[in-house]
Design a protein around this motif. Sequence first.
Motif, PDB file in Angstrom:
ATOM      1  N   GLU A  89       5.112   4.146   6.647  1.00  0.00           N
ATOM      2  CA  GLU A  89       5.586   5.028   7.707  1.00  0.00           C
ATOM      3  C   GLU A  89       6.246   6.283   7.154  1.00  0.00           C
ATOM      4  OE1 GLU A  89       8.017   2.396   9.937  1.00  0.00           O
ATOM      5  OE2 GLU A  89       6.321   1.422  10.921  1.00  0.00           O
ATOM      6  N   ARG A  90       6.668   6.243   5.883  1.00  0.00           N
ATOM      7  CA  ARG A  90       7.246   7.434   5.253  1.00  0.00           C
ATOM      8  C   ARG A  90       6.197   8.228   4.479  1.00  0.00           C
ATOM      9  NH1 ARG A  90      10.901   3.611   3.292  1.00  0.00           N
ATOM     10  NH2 ARG A  90      10.282   4.090   1.159  1.00  0.00           N
ATOM     11  N   SER A  91       4.966   7.750   4.483  1.00  0.00           N
ATOM     12  CA  SER A  91       3.920   8.386   3.697  1.00  0.00           C
ATOM     13  C   SER A  91       3.224   9.483   4.482  1.00  0.00           C
ATOM     14  CB  SER A  91       2.872   7.347   3.265  1.00  0.00           C
ATOM     15  OG  SER A  91       3.454   6.319   2.518  1.00  0.00           O
ATOM     16  N   ARG A  92       2.575  10.366   3.750  1.00  0.00           N
ATOM     17  CA  ARG A  92       1.768  11.403   4.369  1.00  0.00           C
ATOM     18  C   ARG A  92       0.462  10.809   4.874  1.00  0.00           C
ATOM     19  NH1 ARG A  92      -0.214  14.558   0.877  1.00  0.00           N
ATOM     20  NH2 ARG A  92       0.385  13.394  -0.982  1.00  0.00           N
ATOM     21  N   LEU A  93      -0.180  11.493   5.812  1.00  0.00           N
ATOM     22  CA  LEU A  93      -1.432  11.005   6.387  1.00  0.00           C
ATOM     23  C   LEU A  93      -2.473  10.756   5.304  1.00  0.00           C
ATOM     24  CD1 LEU A  93      -3.293  10.381   8.778  1.00  0.00           C
ATOM     25  CD2 LEU A  93      -3.786  12.841   8.919  1.00  0.00           C
ATOM     26  N   ARG A  94      -2.572  11.653   4.358  1.00  0.00           N
ATOM     27  CA  ARG A  94      -3.578  11.481   3.304  1.00  0.00           C
ATOM     28  C   ARG A  94      -3.338  10.196   2.512  1.00  0.00           C
ATOM     29  NH1 ARG A  94      -7.408  14.464   1.042  1.00  0.00           N
ATOM     30  NH2 ARG A  94      -8.107  13.865  -1.039  1.00  0.00           N
ATOM     31  N   GLU A  95      -2.089   9.900   2.210  1.00  0.00           N
ATOM     32  CA  GLU A  95      -1.776   8.669   1.484  1.00  0.00           C
ATOM     33  C   GLU A  95      -2.155   7.446   2.308  1.00  0.00           C
ATOM     34  OE1 GLU A  95       2.045  10.022  -1.229  1.00  0.00           O
ATOM     35  OE2 GLU A  95       2.377   9.459   0.848  1.00  0.00           O
ATOM     36  N   ASN A  96      -1.893   7.504   3.609  1.00  0.00           N
ATOM     37  CA  ASN A  96      -2.245   6.380   4.473  1.00  0.00           C
ATOM     38  C   ASN A  96      -3.751   6.163   4.515  1.00  0.00           C
ATOM     39  OD1 ASN A  96       0.462   6.130   5.037  1.00  0.00           O
ATOM     40  ND2 ASN A  96       0.361   7.206   6.991  1.00  0.00           N
ATOM     41  N   LEU A  97      -4.507   7.262   4.570  1.00  0.00           N
ATOM     42  CA  LEU A  97      -5.967   7.147   4.589  1.00  0.00           C
ATOM     43  C   LEU A  97      -6.492   6.574   3.275  1.00  0.00           C
ATOM     44  CD1 LEU A  97      -6.929  10.482   6.388  1.00  0.00           C
ATOM     45  CD2 LEU A  97      -7.256   8.158   7.261  1.00  0.00           C
ATOM     46  N   GLU A  98      -5.846   6.913   2.188  1.00  0.00           N
ATOM     47  CA  GLU A  98      -6.277   6.375   0.890  1.00  0.00           C
ATOM     48  C   GLU A  98      -6.028   4.870   0.816  1.00  0.00           C
ATOM     49  OE1 GLU A  98      -5.701  10.498  -1.688  1.00  0.00           O
ATOM     50  OE2 GLU A  98      -4.148   8.953  -1.753  1.00  0.00           O
ATOM     51  N   VAL A  99      -4.929   4.419   1.430  1.00  0.00           N
ATOM     52  CA  VAL A  99      -4.671   2.975   1.499  1.00  0.00           C
ATOM     53  C   VAL A  99      -5.703   2.310   2.400  1.00  0.00           C
ATOM     54  CG1 VAL A  99      -3.050   1.213   2.297  1.00  0.00           C
ATOM     55  CG2 VAL A  99      -2.217   3.149   0.958  1.00  0.00           C
ATOM     56  N   ARG A 100      -6.026   2.970   3.517  1.00  0.00           N
ATOM     57  CA  ARG A 100      -7.079   2.440   4.392  1.00  0.00           C
ATOM     58  C   ARG A 100      -8.397   2.304   3.635  1.00  0.00           C
ATOM     59  NH1 ARG A 100      -8.126   5.396   9.909  1.00  0.00           N
ATOM     60  NH2 ARG A 100      -9.819   3.858   9.833  1.00  0.00           N
ATOM     61  N   ARG A 101      -8.714   3.280   2.800  1.00  0.00           N
ATOM     62  CA  ARG A 101      -9.975   3.211   2.057  1.00  0.00           C
ATOM     63  C   ARG A 101      -9.986   1.983   1.146  1.00  0.00           C
ATOM     64  NH1 ARG A 101     -12.243   8.363  -1.042  1.00  0.00           N
ATOM     65  NH2 ARG A 101     -10.125   8.342  -1.907  1.00  0.00           N
TER      66      ARG A 101
END
Length: 233
Positions: A89-101
């Motif tokens: 929740e403290r991460s940037r959108l790009r970081e979240n998408l990379e985790v999703r990948r």
Amino acid sequence: MPLASTRRTGLVDQVISQLRAQIDSGEWGIGDRIPTESELSEQLEVGRNTVREAVRALAHAGLLEIRQGAGTFVRASNELGGALRRRLERSRLRENLEVRRALEVEAARLAALRHTEEDMADIDRAMGLREATWRERNMSAFVEADFAFHRAVVNATHNTLLIDLYDDIAQVVHASIAHTAYEQNQKEDVEPTPSGDGIDHSKLTEAIRSADPAAAVREATCYIDELLSLTEE
């Protein structure tokens, strides 16, 4: 499992253990509202202050979320999941998408290898809703349908640890889907895809149906890369 009355020593720790057991067993699932403070106090035969302290401890650990005026809800299935969600929740959108990948690409591969007819029916159902809601430009419904699609793919892996991890980051996944969906919908020049939605998932669906893990990995990588490209524009 029924809650049991507690002994009079170490009451807070005992209550914490019992509440955690309800979560661990799945009796209280992620997103569920737990019984009220007074109900827990009566079931456990302890004072409300003891219950309040135990709930606060589990909220601090990230397992519960106290919503003023609404109640207390299960936020994660374990402390690791709670910590992970707070970090995401403290991460940037790009970081979240990379985790999703990292999770969704492997989920696509395993789903292609392990899916059942029931899994495929769930994926197809979510895919149909996804297409219909995008054509209608009903973005709130599209977000729910898209999330249901990805959740169905993850469930088709039959890997309980992967499913639990995905559950733990579900709120962040949902938020990233909403962000990118609304961004796409704002663009007047978005071309319709073969399936009629913003980012095509039809090829991923067919790769899973055809039990082609290489194609499933390729398609899952492509849609996450496309989402990542949206964050750069």
